[in-house]
Scaffold this active site. Structure first.
Site, PDB file in Angstrom:
ATOM      1  N   GLY A 133       0.805  -1.084   0.188  1.00 34.90           N
ATOM      2  CA  GLY A 133       0.147  -0.840  -0.319  1.00 34.90           C
ATOM      3  C   GLY A 133       1.186   1.532   0.174  1.00 34.90           C
TER       4      GLY A 133
ATOM      5  N   CYS B  71       5.842   0.390   7.559  1.00 32.88           N
ATOM      6  CA  CYS B  71       5.584   1.255   6.300  1.00 32.88           C
ATOM      7  C   CYS B  71       7.210   1.562   5.860  1.00 32.88           C
ATOM      8  CB  CYS B  71       4.727   2.152   7.742  1.00 32.88           C
ATOM      9  SG  CYS B  71       4.544   3.498   7.038  1.00 32.88           S
ATOM     10  N   LEU B  72       6.838   2.073   4.453  1.00 32.19           N
ATOM     11  CA  LEU B  72       7.505   2.579   3.908  1.00 32.19           C
ATOM     12  C   LEU B  72       8.767   3.727   4.292  1.00 32.19           C
ATOM     13  CD1 LEU B  72       6.138   1.536  -0.374  1.00 32.19           C
ATOM     14  CD2 LEU B  72       7.465   0.570   1.737  1.00 32.19           C
TER      15      LEU B  72
ATOM     16  N   HIS C 177      -4.988   1.124   7.727  1.00 28.80           N
ATOM     17  CA  HIS C 177      -2.918   1.656   7.670  1.00 28.80           C
ATOM     18  C   HIS C 177      -2.837   2.438   6.441  1.00 28.80           C
ATOM     19  CE1 HIS C 177       1.679   1.241   8.070  1.00 28.80           C
ATOM     20  NE2 HIS C 177       1.637   1.836   6.809  1.00 28.80           N
ATOM     21  N   GLU C 178      -3.111   2.156   5.540  1.00 29.31           N
ATOM     22  CA  GLU C 178      -3.254   3.216   4.637  1.00 29.31           C
ATOM     23  C   GLU C 178      -3.607   4.453   4.606  1.00 29.31           C
ATOM     24  OE1 GLU C 178      -0.529   3.693   2.646  1.00 29.31           O
ATOM     25  OE2 GLU C 178      -0.541   1.300   3.299  1.00 29.31           O
TER      26      GLU C 178
HETATM   27 NI    NI Z   1       2.407   3.155   6.151  1.00 25.49          NI
END
Ligand code: NI
Length: 184
Positions: free
Chosen positions: A45, A96-97, A138-139
């Protein structure tokens, strides 16, 4: 085109994304590039604030999870609003990125109802559960200026403080391009 991912500490990750219309400049390219960026960094995501745009837009592709219930879950969510969340909280490890190398268990409700517009600005109201709901939550947090670490205990957050500071300073090794808020 691949965007650098905005790292923890950048104020854009704390802003509430604005509603957008069909006329948003370069929207088709933006969506295409966001998918490219997400695949390049092996994410499931990606939300617009993570590439520096404070708008209510996120994309998801969970096909890698091989979730039987949502086998081809690849979607664009625009102007999303979670209408309700139900069920007993369940724990799942999230990452998370924008916060590389940190993973923590987060409690969330298992089922959600969400209203959103797709890439053609058609409204949908849908119910999701399990992993699909989890990724959406999350997104969705991202477009509301929230991060998964906001859901963990104060104690755990204190333990992560130095790691988070290092991420903000760019002192982290990541195999995708990032944009760091604090110069060393
Ligand atoms: Ni994230």
């Amino acid at each position: 085109m691949i965007y650098p991912i905005v790292a923890y500490g950048d104020p854009v990750l704390r802003k509430v994304g604005t509603t957008i219309t069909k006329d948003y400049p370069g929207l088709d390219d933006l969506i295409k590039n966001m998918f490219e960026t997400m695949y390049e960094s092996n994410g499931v995501g990606l939300a617009a604030p993570q590439i520096g745009k404070s708008i209510n837009l996120f994309i998801i592709d969970t096909t890698a999870f091989e979730d039987e219930k949502y086998p081809d879950f690849k979607k664009v969510f625009i102007n999303a609003e979670i209408l309700n969340e139900t069920g007993e909280l369940w724990e799942f490890e999230e990452g998370c990125l924008s916060i590389p190398k940190i993973r923590e268990n987060v409690n969330r409700h298992p089922q959600i109802t969400i209203k959103y517009q797709d890439e053609n600005f058609v409204w949908h109201e849908e119910v999701y559960d399990g992993i699909a709901a989890r990724v959406i939550q999350h997104e969705y947090d991202h477009v509301k200026g929230k991060l998964f670490i906001d859901h963990i205990s104060e104690l755990k957050k204190r333990l992560l403080k130095n790691k988070l500071l290092r991420i903000a300073k760019g002192e982290v090794n990541v195999d995708y391009r990032m944009r760091f808020p604090v110069l060393r």
